[in-house]
Design a protein around this motif. Structure first.
Motif, PDB file in Angstrom:
ATOM      1  N   PRO A  97      46.134  29.245 -49.307  1.00 34.07           N
ATOM      2  CA  PRO A  97      45.948  28.519 -50.571  1.00 34.07           C
ATOM      3  C   PRO A  97      45.625  27.038 -50.400  1.00 34.07           C
ATOM      4  CG  PRO A  97      48.237  29.239 -50.323  1.00 34.07           C
ATOM      5  CD  PRO A  97      47.465  29.878 -49.218  1.00 34.07           C
ATOM      6  N   MET A  98      46.175  26.403 -49.351  1.00 31.99           N
ATOM      7  CA  MET A  98      45.978  24.950 -49.225  1.00 31.99           C
ATOM      8  C   MET A  98      44.584  24.581 -48.719  1.00 31.99           C
ATOM      9  SD  MET A  98      48.419  23.392 -50.421  1.00 31.99           S
ATOM     10  CE  MET A  98      50.062  23.704 -51.002  1.00 31.99           C
ATOM     11  N   LEU A  99      43.929  25.548 -48.065  1.00 32.52           N
ATOM     12  CA  LEU A  99      42.607  25.265 -47.484  1.00 32.52           C
ATOM     13  C   LEU A  99      41.610  24.804 -48.550  1.00 32.52           C
ATOM     14  CD1 LEU A  99      41.492  25.533 -44.596  1.00 32.52           C
ATOM     15  CD2 LEU A  99      40.617  27.795 -45.233  1.00 32.52           C
ATOM     16  N   VAL A 100      41.726  25.374 -49.750  1.00 29.69           N
ATOM     17  CA  VAL A 100      40.741  25.039 -50.795  1.00 29.69           C
ATOM     18  C   VAL A 100      40.840  23.580 -51.225  1.00 29.69           C
ATOM     19  CG1 VAL A 100      40.564  27.373 -51.756  1.00 29.69           C
ATOM     20  CG2 VAL A 100      42.181  25.780 -52.744  1.00 29.69           C
ATOM     21  N   LEU A 101      42.031  22.988 -51.032  1.00 32.76           N
ATOM     22  CA  LEU A 101      42.199  21.589 -51.474  1.00 32.76           C
ATOM     23  C   LEU A 101      41.254  20.650 -50.720  1.00 32.76           C
ATOM     24  CD1 LEU A 101      46.046  21.253 -52.009  1.00 32.76           C
ATOM     25  CD2 LEU A 101      44.261  21.611 -53.703  1.00 32.76           C
ATOM     26  N   ASP A 102      40.929  21.015 -49.465  1.00 30.02           N
ATOM     27  CA  ASP A 102      40.003  20.176 -48.687  1.00 30.02           C
ATOM     28  C   ASP A 102      38.638  20.073 -49.378  1.00 30.02           C
ATOM     29  OD1 ASP A 102      41.983  19.905 -46.879  1.00 30.02           O
ATOM     30  OD2 ASP A 102      41.160  21.322 -45.422  1.00 30.02           O
ATOM     31  N   ASP A 103      38.329  21.061 -50.220  1.00 28.24           N
ATOM     32  CA  ASP A 103      37.020  21.039 -50.888  1.00 28.24           C
ATOM     33  C   ASP A 103      36.880  19.850 -51.838  1.00 28.24           C
ATOM     34  OD1 ASP A 103      36.242  23.236 -49.503  1.00 28.24           O
ATOM     35  OD2 ASP A 103      36.574  24.671 -51.117  1.00 28.24           O
ATOM     36  N   ILE A 104      38.006  19.286 -52.253  1.00 28.10           N
ATOM     37  CA  ILE A 104      37.935  18.081 -53.112  1.00 28.10           C
ATOM     38  C   ILE A 104      37.290  16.933 -52.332  1.00 28.10           C
ATOM     39  CG2 ILE A 104      39.300  16.340 -54.354  1.00 28.10           C
ATOM     40  CD1 ILE A 104      41.276  18.547 -55.055  1.00 28.10           C
ATOM     41  N   ILE A 105      37.576  16.885 -51.020  1.00 28.33           N
ATOM     42  CA  ILE A 105      36.959  15.841 -50.170  1.00 28.33           C
ATOM     43  C   ILE A 105      35.441  16.028 -50.158  1.00 28.33           C
ATOM     44  CG2 ILE A 105      36.939  14.775 -47.851  1.00 28.33           C
ATOM     45  CD1 ILE A 105      39.751  14.825 -48.668  1.00 28.33           C
ATOM     46  N   GLY A 106      35.020  17.287 -50.032  1.00 26.64           N
ATOM     47  CA  GLY A 106      33.571  17.567 -50.013  1.00 26.64           C
ATOM     48  C   GLY A 106      32.912  17.124 -51.312  1.00 26.64           C
ATOM     49  N   ILE A 107      33.568  17.389 -52.434  1.00 26.65           N
ATOM     50  CA  ILE A 107      33.001  17.008 -53.742  1.00 26.65           C
ATOM     51  C   ILE A 107      32.917  15.476 -53.822  1.00 26.65           C
ATOM     52  CG2 ILE A 107      33.278  17.153 -56.255  1.00 26.65           C
ATOM     53  CD1 ILE A 107      35.012  19.741 -55.706  1.00 26.65           C
ATOM     54  N   LYS A 108      33.973  14.839 -53.355  1.00 24.58           N
ATOM     55  CA  LYS A 108      34.006  13.357 -53.343  1.00 24.58           C
ATOM     56  C   LYS A 108      32.849  12.820 -52.482  1.00 24.58           C
ATOM     57  CE  LYS A 108      36.931   9.900 -51.076  1.00 24.58           C
ATOM     58  NZ  LYS A 108      36.456   9.910 -49.719  1.00 24.58           N
ATOM     59  N   ASN A 109      32.682  13.398 -51.288  1.00 26.20           N
ATOM     60  CA  ASN A 109      31.599  12.943 -50.400  1.00 26.20           C
ATOM     61  C   ASN A 109      30.235  13.105 -51.063  1.00 26.20           C
ATOM     62  OD1 ASN A 109      33.451  12.340 -48.437  1.00 26.20           O
ATOM     63  ND2 ASN A 109      33.171  14.248 -47.281  1.00 26.20           N
ATOM     64  N   ILE A 110      30.028  14.274 -51.665  1.00 21.84           N
ATOM     65  CA  ILE A 110      28.731  14.550 -52.302  1.00 21.84           C
ATOM     66  C   ILE A 110      28.452  13.537 -53.406  1.00 21.84           C
ATOM     67  CG2 ILE A 110      27.635  16.180 -53.943  1.00 21.84           C
ATOM     68  CD1 ILE A 110      27.165  17.033 -51.088  1.00 21.84           C
ATOM     69  N   LEU A 111      29.450  13.285 -54.239  1.00 20.13           N
ATOM     70  CA  LEU A 111      29.220  12.376 -55.373  1.00 20.13           C
ATOM     71  C   LEU A 111      29.008  10.937 -54.909  1.00 20.13           C
ATOM     72  CD1 LEU A 111      31.598  13.818 -58.095  1.00 20.13           C
ATOM     73  CD2 LEU A 111      29.106  13.634 -58.206  1.00 20.13           C
ATOM     74  N   SER A 112      29.837  10.473 -53.971  1.00 13.68           N
ATOM     75  CA  SER A 112      29.674   9.061 -53.599  1.00 13.68           C
ATOM     76  C   SER A 112      28.363   8.860 -52.841  1.00 13.68           C
ATOM     77  CB  SER A 112      30.888   8.526 -52.830  1.00 13.68           C
ATOM     78  OG  SER A 112      31.139   9.329 -51.737  1.00 13.68           O
ATOM     79  N   LEU A 113      27.974   9.808 -51.996  1.00  9.81           N
ATOM     80  CA  LEU A 113      26.698   9.647 -51.279  1.00  9.81           C
ATOM     81  C   LEU A 113      25.513   9.804 -52.238  1.00  9.81           C
ATOM     82  CD1 LEU A 113      27.688  11.552 -48.029  1.00  9.81           C
ATOM     83  CD2 LEU A 113      27.078   9.124 -48.174  1.00  9.81           C
ATOM     84  N   SER A 114      25.645  10.687 -53.211  1.00 10.08           N
ATOM     85  CA  SER A 114      24.548  10.862 -54.188  1.00 10.08           C
ATOM     86  C   SER A 114      24.335   9.569 -54.951  1.00 10.08           C
ATOM     87  CB  SER A 114      24.874  11.999 -55.164  1.00 10.08           C
ATOM     88  OG  SER A 114      24.932  13.216 -54.463  1.00 10.08           O
ATOM     89  N   LYS A 115      25.427   8.885 -55.233  1.00 11.40           N
ATOM     90  CA  LYS A 115      25.321   7.586 -55.930  1.00 11.40           C
ATOM     91  C   LYS A 115      24.664   6.553 -54.997  1.00 11.40           C
ATOM     92  CE  LYS A 115      28.405   4.077 -57.926  1.00 11.40           C
ATOM     93  NZ  LYS A 115      28.385   3.095 -56.836  1.00 11.40           N
ATOM     94  N   ASP A 116      25.181   6.465 -53.767  1.00 13.49           N
ATOM     95  CA  ASP A 116      24.658   5.456 -52.833  1.00 13.49           C
ATOM     96  C   ASP A 116      23.175   5.665 -52.509  1.00 13.49           C
ATOM     97  OD1 ASP A 116      27.185   4.502 -52.816  1.00 13.49           O
ATOM     98  OD2 ASP A 116      27.721   5.240 -50.809  1.00 13.49           O
ATOM     99  N   PHE A 117      22.760   6.948 -52.494  1.00  4.99           N
ATOM    100  CA  PHE A 117      21.379   7.236 -52.079  1.00  4.99           C
ATOM    101  C   PHE A 117      20.467   7.614 -53.262  1.00  4.99           C
ATOM    102  CE2 PHE A 117      23.729   7.327 -48.179  1.00  4.99           C
ATOM    103  CZ  PHE A 117      22.836   6.846 -47.217  1.00  4.99           C
TER     104      PHE A 117
END
Ligand code: NAD
Length: 323
Positions: A97-117
């Protein structure tokens, strides 16, 4: 679709079931596709057709690793993103169950890089699981009920999808990056995982191909909405292209409630074998009824899907039979 001609599209989870079909369709529409996948559940063979096209670039890596993902954005001028990478599958998610929580990091990375680029739009694959145990059918994307979804959440997977939707909305409204979250109902078709960690259509087909009876958890009267992967991909691309979807959450389904018993019987009929489903104990965590209201999907994406469940089940059956 001419809007995609020569546009660079990042597909995370691109070697997965839905992601690989999306890559195929984007390539057909003239896009340059960057498929990123850590191959945890995805397979390179899912991209074997796509890899014949020089516009497909596969990069192995983890979207939760910010430095890796940053290098992908630095080395490619990305116009659009489909963020599909995630940990999923009822059995896998229940076991870890805890493994899915790491996906929040992926979403964060995608959004911040999408903004920067300066990415032009981000599409996020959410899930019907976001509705939790809410039983007011058909399930409707209604902002006023969001608190109620959270109260009804039964898994961390569902919570991560809800958080992801909220993050998408905040970036859309506050940082002016168009985003759209798609709540996928049960997607099925060629290349879907069919092991014990897989999904019901593939599992039933594999059982029937082995000459075994499909095993149903509970009485078989639980319902789901089954949408063929080709239709799912078509709708996701429309959601990318249309400006009307910016900042929205949209159900993506066929709008047809099918019982699991009916599904098993349809697959048996396609096989022509003399089998009957067998019933085993209920899985305690399973939601009984799931059916989307698809009026928002039709209104914003402007197309009704044909109800061709049997035809698509047959195509899927034939795919597994050839494997
Ligand atoms: P899948 O497991 O085939 O695809 C997910 C892909 O993401 C895999 O290829 C996996 O290797 C990759 N991946 C996972 N974590 C990663 C990471 N940290 N970095 C890079 N790659 C990673 O599943 P799918 O059915 O194709 O699902 C695609 C998306 O659709 C997921 O976000 C899922 O939650 C969502 N979804 C699917 C369904 C369905 O019925 N299949 C229903 C609702 C929502």
């Amino acid at each position: 679709m001419e809007q995609l001609q020569n546009k660079t599209v990042l597909v995370t989870g691109g070697a997965g079931f839905i992601g690989s079909h999306l890559c195929d369709e984007l390539l057909t529409n003239g896009a340059i596709v960057i498929a990123v996948d850590n191959l945890s559940t995805g397979k390179l063979e899912n991209l074997s057709e796509a890899q014949k096209n020089l516009n497909l670039h596969f990069i192995k890596g983890d979207v939760n690793d910010c430095n890796f993902l940053k290098s992908v954005f630095e080395n490619n001028k990305i116009d659009y993103v489909f963020h599909y990478a995630a940990v999923l599958g009822v059995k896998r998610v229940m076991e870890q169950p805890m493994l899915v929580l790491d996906d929040i990091i992926g979403i964060k990375n995608i959004l911040s890089l999408s903004k920067d680029f300066n990415v032009k739009k981000v599409i996020f694959s959410s899930s019907s699981e976001a509705y939790g145990t809410l039983n007011e059918l058909p399930l409707k994307e209604d902002n006023n009920k969001e608190l109620s979804y959270q109260t009804h959440s039964t898994s961390l997977y569902a919570l991560v999808k809800l958080i992801g939707e909220k993050m998408m909305k905040i970036y859309n409204d506050t940082y002016n990056i168009p985003t759209c979250s798609l709540r996928f109902f049960n997607v099925f078709g060629e290349r879907q995982e069919s092991s014990a960690y897989g999904f019901v259509v593939g599992v039933f087909i594999e059982q029937v191909l082995r000459g075994e009876a499909p095993t149903i958890f509970g009485d078989g009267y639980q319902t789901r909405d089954f949408i063929y992967v080709g239709d799912n991909v078509k709708m996701a691309i429309k959601a990318l292209i249309s400006e009307k979807t910016n900042g929205e959450v949209i159900n993506i389904g066929l709008g047809r409630q099918t019982t699991i018993l009916d599904l098993a019987q349809r697959i048996i009929k396609i096989s022509g074998k003399d089998l009957s489903p067998i019933f085993i104990g209920e899985r305690g965590y399973e939601i009984k009824y799931r059916s989307p209201d698809v009026s928002k999907m039709y209104k914003l994406l402007g197309e009704k899907l044909d109800d061709n469940l049997d035809e698509n089940l047959k195509k899927t059956y034939e795919y597994y039979a050839r494997k």
